[in-house]
Scaffold this motif. Structure first.
Motif, PDB file in Angstrom:
ATOM      1  N   LYS A   1       1.199  -6.665 -13.105  1.00  0.00           N
ATOM      2  CA  LYS A   1       0.639  -5.770 -12.101  1.00  0.00           C
ATOM      3  C   LYS A   1      -0.638  -6.347 -11.494  1.00  0.00           C
ATOM      4  N   ILE A   2      -0.869  -6.008 -10.226  1.00  0.00           N
ATOM      5  CA  ILE A   2      -2.097  -6.368  -9.527  1.00  0.00           C
ATOM      6  C   ILE A   2      -2.801  -5.063  -9.149  1.00  0.00           C
ATOM      7  N   PHE A   3      -4.071  -4.933  -9.514  1.00  0.00           N
ATOM      8  CA  PHE A   3      -4.859  -3.737  -9.214  1.00  0.00           C
ATOM      9  C   PHE A   3      -6.018  -4.092  -8.297  1.00  0.00           C
TER      10      PHE A   3
ATOM     11  N   GLY B   1     -12.290   2.527  -9.755  1.00  0.00           N
ATOM     12  CA  GLY B   1     -10.953   1.989  -9.545  1.00  0.00           C
ATOM     13  C   GLY B   1     -10.477   2.319  -8.151  1.00  0.00           C
ATOM     14  N   ASN B   2      -9.177   2.444  -7.960  1.00  0.00           N
ATOM     15  CA  ASN B   2      -8.652   2.815  -6.657  1.00  0.00           C
ATOM     16  C   ASN B   2      -9.137   4.201  -6.255  1.00  0.00           C
ATOM     17  N   LYS B   3      -9.317   5.056  -7.252  1.00  0.00           N
ATOM     18  CA  LYS B   3      -9.860   6.386  -7.012  1.00  0.00           C
ATOM     19  C   LYS B   3     -10.963   6.630  -8.018  1.00  0.00           C
ATOM     20  N   ASN B   4     -11.981   7.384  -7.609  1.00  0.00           N
ATOM     21  CA  ASN B   4     -13.038   7.716  -8.545  1.00  0.00           C
ATOM     22  C   ASN B   4     -12.561   8.796  -9.497  1.00  0.00           C
TER      23      ASN B   4
ATOM     24  N   GLU C   1      -9.357  -8.051  -6.781  1.00  0.00           N
ATOM     25  CA  GLU C   1      -8.014  -7.875  -7.301  1.00  0.00           C
ATOM     26  C   GLU C   1      -7.995  -8.338  -8.747  1.00  0.00           C
ATOM     27  N   ILE C   2      -7.370  -7.523  -9.584  1.00  0.00           N
ATOM     28  CA  ILE C   2      -7.316  -7.808 -11.013  1.00  0.00           C
ATOM     29  C   ILE C   2      -5.856  -7.870 -11.442  1.00  0.00           C
TER      30      ILE C   2
END
Length: 205
Positions: free
Chosen positions: A156-158, A5-8, A150-151
């Motif tokens: 929300k957008i991740f 994800g944005n961070k492991n 982008e999901i």
């Protein structure tokens, strides 16, 4: 790293043993109108098939379930459901009105027993309360650029690192943790997807 994800996140923090399983037998629960009792192969060897109870009556017929593959939580503590012990849980996307239940499957056909954890990992057993803290949803891939995608999920957008053959508009299973999103991958490369079209944001349980 099992979920990107944005961070492991570290392996020891991942408590979900999600695996491909094959449903071998399906019987009606003797004490509950809404439950099936299934015999499931989770790749643990002949004679080690599991009994898993699922609330699928009213959504599927017995003959629709037998022989099909789905995604299961393999490290859920045994629990008695109306007198029958269940050793795991099948996952499905369920609409808010509970009128539709959609199975999950690996993006590509793969042998039962494969999952998001390494073969050597021995995850601890978790109870249902712990499992329910994970926010599993259907997300939609809306943009792919270089090694990121982008999901979208609800409003929300991740952003997530690319580690699979995702395409724009793909519906995939994601795990949301606050402002982060994690994409569980079978064998570190195969996404988990809904069996048929369903709205992004749909809860998985």
């Amino acid at each position: 790293i099992l979920l990107e994800g944005n961070k492991n996140i570290d392996k020891e923090k991942v408590k979900l043993d999600l695996r491909v399983g094959k449903i071998l037998e399906v019987n009606e629960h003797p004490n509950a109108d809404k439950l099936f009792v299934m015999k499931v192969d989770l790749g643990e060897g002949e004679g080690n098939e599991r009994t898993i109870v699922a609330g699928l009556r009213g959504y599927y017929q017995r003959e629709e379930l037998k022989g099909r593959k789905a995604i299961f939580v393999a490290n859920l503590e045994p629990a008695k459901l109306r007198g029958v012990e269940s050793n795991g849980m099948i996952l499905a996307a369920v609409t808010d009105d509970r009128k539709e239940v959609v199975f999950l499957k690996p993006e590509k056909d793969i042998k039962e027993g494969n999952g998001i954890l390494d073969k050597d990992d021995k995850p601890e057993m978790i109870n249902y309360d712990t499992f329910s803290k994970y926010d599993l949803r259907i997300g939609e891939v809306i943009k792919i650029e270089k090694n990121e995608m982008e999901i979208k999920c609800n409003d929300k957008i991740f952003n997530s690192k690319m580690r699979a053959d995702a395409k724009k508009n793909d519906k995939i299973v994601i795990v949301i943790n606050g402002d982060e999103v994690f994409v569980p991958l079978i064998n570190d490369k195969i996404m988990i997807v809904p069996e048929k079209e369903i709205k992004e944001g749909t809860r998985i349980s």
